[in-house]
Design an enzyme around this catalytic site. Sequence first.
Site, mmCIF file in Angstrom:
data_model
loop_
_atom_site.group_PDB
_atom_site.id
_atom_site.type_symbol
_atom_site.label_atom_id
_atom_site.label_comp_id
_atom_site.label_asym_id
_atom_site.label_seq_id
_atom_site.Cartn_x
_atom_site.Cartn_y
_atom_site.Cartn_z
ATOM 1 N N LYS A 18 19.154 33.821 -65.672
ATOM 2 C CA LYS A 18 20.285 34.167 -64.822
ATOM 3 C C LYS A 18 20.819 35.510 -65.301
ATOM 4 C CE LYS A 18 24.600 32.267 -63.140
ATOM 5 N NZ LYS A 18 25.825 31.632 -63.603
ATOM 6 N N HIS A 46 23.486 37.277 -63.788
ATOM 7 C CA HIS A 46 24.851 37.575 -63.357
ATOM 8 C C HIS A 46 25.774 36.488 -63.923
ATOM 9 C CE1 HIS A 46 23.081 34.754 -60.507
ATOM 10 N NE2 HIS A 46 24.298 34.285 -60.360
#
Length: 229
Positions: A115, A117
Amino acid sequence: PPPLLPTYKSAFLQSCLSASVLTFGTYKLKSGRLSPYFFNAGLFHTGGLVHSISTAYAHALLTHVTQNPTFEFDILFGPAYKGIPLATATVDKLAQLDKGRFGHVSYSFNRKELKDHGEGGVIVGAPLRNKNVVIIDDVITAGTAMREAIEIIRAQGGTLVGVIVALDRKERMSDDSSGSAIGEVRRKFDVPVLSIIDLDDLIGVLGGLGDEEDMGRLRDYKGRYGASD
Ligand code: OMP
């Protein structure tokens, strides 16, 4: 007669049989071996069955902690995806059994996809850095999934202090080694590897039920693929 199993083990075996989590037939394993039985922990998906499996894991951990008072852990790490509900349900059950001793134990698991963000990162739940971590998983056969989990814990700066699985199949890792994947983890990392039940418990219970045919097939399988440790 086989030795009596502790109540939490026989209760767990009964739920496995009644929910067809444990079935008998001919199954091809990830390793390519043809097994006369299969354990499908993914079928533990009703509330009642989640309760039954988390209670059994929690009792196995509690029994180990009682026998080894210096054994301490901060985190149950459940490798994605199948380990996630196991870790979550078991920390809940541990806190229920003994809040003073286990109320601080966290769950944690890895993301399968990176991930980039938001908060980012590979870990959901408690960060592993400088923590004592126990891996919780369904079944170890050749140990491939376990090696990946151990590598994640190392890379995140955690300390592996133990492993718990529902079923120890007690199989040799490969045709040219007599040791099991669980035995290798014990030797290499010098940590306890706990299980709720193992192949011998299963053979004993089939004997008790008078199921000579399945018991014979499990015994033959053990003779062929059973590990020395
Ligand atoms: P290893 O990675 O070889 O240790 O195999 C573990 C995986 O095998 C599990 O996570 C399951 O995907 C699968 N498995 C079962 O779920 N139940 C069994 O009884 C046997 C296996 C297996 O294929 O060995």
